[in-house]
Design an enzyme around this catalytic site. Sequence first.
Site, mmCIF file in Angstrom:
data_model
loop_
_atom_site.group_PDB
_atom_site.id
_atom_site.type_symbol
_atom_site.label_atom_id
_atom_site.label_comp_id
_atom_site.label_asym_id
_atom_site.label_seq_id
_atom_site.Cartn_x
_atom_site.Cartn_y
_atom_site.Cartn_z
ATOM 1 N N CYS A 1 0.830 -1.208 0.000
ATOM 2 C CA CYS A 1 0.000 0.000 0.000
ATOM 3 C C CYS A 1 0.862 1.254 0.000
ATOM 4 O O CYS A 1 0.525 2.266 0.636
ATOM 5 C CB CYS A 1 -0.968 -0.008 1.178
ATOM 6 S SG CYS A 1 -2.220 -1.298 1.042
ATOM 7 N N ALA A 2 1.973 1.174 -0.724
ATOM 8 C CA ALA A 2 2.861 2.323 -0.943
ATOM 9 C C ALA A 2 3.406 2.187 -2.363
ATOM 10 O O ALA A 2 4.612 2.153 -2.589
ATOM 11 C CB ALA A 2 3.990 2.348 0.085
#
Length: 458
Positions: A381-382
């Site tokens: 999630c980056a």
Amino acid sequence: MSVPSAAVNASVCKDSSGNLPVLGRDVLVPLVTGGEVTYAALDYAASAPALQRVWDDVAAYAPYYGSVHRGAGYLSQLSTDLFENSRTTVAEFLGCRPDDQVVFTRSTTDSLNLLAAVVPAGCEVFVFETEHHASLLPWRAAAVTYLNAPRTPRQAVETLERALADRTTPEAPALVCVTGASNVTGELWPVKELAAAAHAHGARIVLDAAQLAPHHPVDIAALDVDWVAFSGHKLYAPFGSGVLAGRSDWLLAAEPYLAGGGASRSVARRADGGVDVEWHTTAARHEAGSPNVIGVHSIASACRALTDAGFDSLVEREQTLVRKVLDGLREVEAVQVLSLFGDDAPRVGVISFVVDGWNSSHFAAALSAEYGIGVRDGLFCAHPLVRTLLGSDPQDQGECGAPEGEPGERSLNAVRVSFGAGTPDEHVERFVGAVKELVRDGARWNYRTEDGRCVPAV
């Protein structure tokens, strides 16, 4: 009023290795090669296992559970005291200033979305592309400037200073959002220096401490940040609770994040048929609905446990584990550890890497199936940050954590190992040994992609 606490229980104490007892430390998992092994939980950056002390505190309170606020009964009053005392505990844990507010939320993501909902009209927001999506994406109602990934802490400060100096409307409100420790590389960011740069240009700053708070002391006043956000489930507390703590003025000037009971002080019908509402001027303004008192209690318990254990000794021990992992990975030529600031940059117990010739999802699946080691693979999630570190286009789109390519191919994602106060030395040593064996000998089992996951083929 008080409920029994686990503070007198042996579960408070560190073991002989200096780590804190956590739930699941004796769980056995099957291996595809036969037999069972104690599970090595090395995915703390996603969700850390709950401390045994926290679990015991929750269990001690459970028989006394009651509605929070406004209840006349003894258990309701006791639960209300517990809830509000937890707010005080969190404020002390974070070193809050006297006028700061502690608002309980569902998670770091919820906390930052709350802040995004209360920024003043015309606010400009500055975010590095290196942020987790929880702090990268909530600012849709504001004018957002995304800053390129810096390659040194000094460059991070200089990049922010230039961006703030170039504002076309310097009189407008501005907010900087920055992580304290990367959820990808574990590297510590120069938070105090970034806060000074923000304030020098009339901007405020919010610290995403989701990965920092479980590993390192966080002091709002000393860092001079305006807000801090973190999650209980990364701080060794079960259940879905989080915190947004900091300046009260923007919070009180805005409409409630959620409208409903608890946020309203009084509601009355008007003669024209409408409704007049007087909202609370405390943290309750943004805590509508029945609060998660057990989740809040668990966060406060975790804060007390970490404080009582002594952060200095916890940090020292974790750094020993970090060195063991990095030294072990550096002995494997095929392994590339991901880093923004360089190999010697200070970091918490979060390390991501890729292995030449391996699909990262396949590698993580083999660690689990053949060694009983739980790590994470994907883009964490980056997405922009991981793609930048891997040398691909940070503007590409893709699914978070989805395997790319077939087993045996190097994928455009990574493997992440993460650990903390509850990690035994043996788990780290098993991980390093497993990495070396897999790279040297290859997987002992065939793997395939199923429903977006890499699993042993049968």
